[in-house]
Design a protein around this motif. Structure first.
Motif, short mmCIF file in Angstrom:
data_model
loop_
_atom_site.label_atom_id
_atom_site.label_comp_id
_atom_site.label_asym_id
_atom_site.label_seq_id
_atom_site.Cartn_x
_atom_site.Cartn_y
_atom_site.Cartn_z
N VAL A 135 41.21 49.98 -26.97
CA VAL A 135 40.90 49.67 -25.57
C VAL A 135 41.68 48.45 -25.12
O VAL A 135 42.26 48.43 -24.02
CB VAL A 135 39.38 49.46 -25.38
N ARG A 173 40.51 43.94 -19.97
CA ARG A 173 40.78 43.80 -21.41
C ARG A 173 39.82 42.80 -22.05
O ARG A 173 39.20 43.08 -23.10
CB ARG A 173 42.21 43.34 -21.63
N LEU A 200 38.16 56.38 -21.49
CA LEU A 200 37.56 55.06 -21.68
C LEU A 200 36.22 55.15 -22.40
O LEU A 200 35.95 54.40 -23.34
CB LEU A 200 37.38 54.36 -20.33
N LEU A 254 35.19 53.60 -26.05
CA LEU A 254 34.10 52.64 -26.09
C LEU A 254 32.97 53.12 -26.98
O LEU A 254 32.36 52.32 -27.71
CB LEU A 254 33.57 52.38 -24.68
N ALA A 285 32.11 52.01 -19.15
CA ALA A 285 33.34 52.74 -18.80
C ALA A 285 33.56 52.72 -17.30
O ALA A 285 34.69 52.56 -16.83
CB ALA A 285 33.25 54.17 -19.31
N LEU A 312 43.67 55.70 -26.35
CA LEU A 312 42.22 55.81 -26.22
C LEU A 312 41.71 57.13 -26.77
O LEU A 312 40.70 57.18 -27.49
CB LEU A 312 41.83 55.69 -24.74
N TYR A 316 45.29 49.41 -24.64
CA TYR A 316 45.50 50.18 -23.41
C TYR A 316 45.63 49.25 -22.20
O TYR A 316 46.59 49.37 -21.42
CB TYR A 316 44.34 51.15 -23.20
N ALA A 340 36.22 44.14 -22.22
CA ALA A 340 36.07 45.12 -23.28
C ALA A 340 36.06 44.46 -24.65
O ALA A 340 35.25 44.82 -25.53
CB ALA A 340 37.21 46.14 -23.18
#
Length: 205
Positions: free
Chosen positions: A91, A194, A145, A149, A165, A74, A94, A197
């Motif tokens: 993201v 996940r 995060l 993003l 976030a 990230l 992660y 996002a």
């Protein structure tokens, strides 16, 4: 003359870290720590000053050896000019990696859940120094995060990125808190983060 040290500090700290991770600061006893590290309490106190000093060293190792390597995907996406699709993929990577790690742990592993999330629901409530450590951990996760993003969805307002976030962080922390008692549900929560996002990135990049 002072006593020379005959053990590897990193090995000892990581052995103690897993005891604290499994049992918490208050639950980990000195006999448990002695057995795990192979040192008697005199040696532990000489090296670390106290059980709390050993715990603080274990937390530092936890952040450096467990948390930050996983966050690197990230942080790199946010700092190195990744394209929005690349940052969005970071993201997803992660949360996928974390879900895999949580889901694959043996049921009796001492590394279930999160050492610092467990502190947040326990001793940090009445320990100012530990509260600051846990909140700094929350801030580090949030920054990682939100940075990724923001890189993934550069047209969005900062307040929208911050809200997203925070939503992902809530799923993340909830999953880590639940991982000790229900690995399947913890993994499902991370997969949900996940998917959410990925949906945001696909729609708004």
């Amino acid at each position: 003359m002072g006593r020379s040290q005959s053990f590897d500090t990193t090995t000892v700290v990581q052995a103690a870290r897993d005891v604290f991770w499994d049992q918490g600061l208050e639950g980990a006893s000195l006999p448990d720590l002695e057995r795990a590290t192979g040192l008697n309490r005199s040696s532990l106190y000489h090296a670390f000053g106290s059980k709390r000093g050993l715990f603080d060293a274990a937390v530092d190792d936890y952040l450096d050896a467990v948390i930050r390597p996983r966050l690197r995907v990230l942080v790199t996406a946010a700092q190195e000019g990744a394209t929005p699709p690349e940052a969005g993929a970071a993201v997803v990577t992660y949360f996928d990696g974390l879900a895999d790690a949580v889901g694959q742990l043996p049921a009796d592993s001492p590394r279930r859940g999160c050492l610092l999330v467990d502190c947040a629901t326990g001793p940090a409530g009445h320990d100012e120094a530990l509260r600051a450590v846990v909140d700094a951990y929350r801030a580090e996760l949030t920054d990682a995060l939100s940075g990724a993003l923001r890189a993934a969805t550069p047209a969005l307002a900062d307040e929208v990125v911050a809200q997203r976030a925070r939503m992902l962080l809530s799923l993340l922390l909830g999953a880590l808190a639940l991982a000790r008692v229900n690995q399947d549900e913890a993994t499902a929560m991370l997969r949900t983060a996940r998917d959410q996002a990925a949906e945001w990135v696909s729609r708004d990049a």
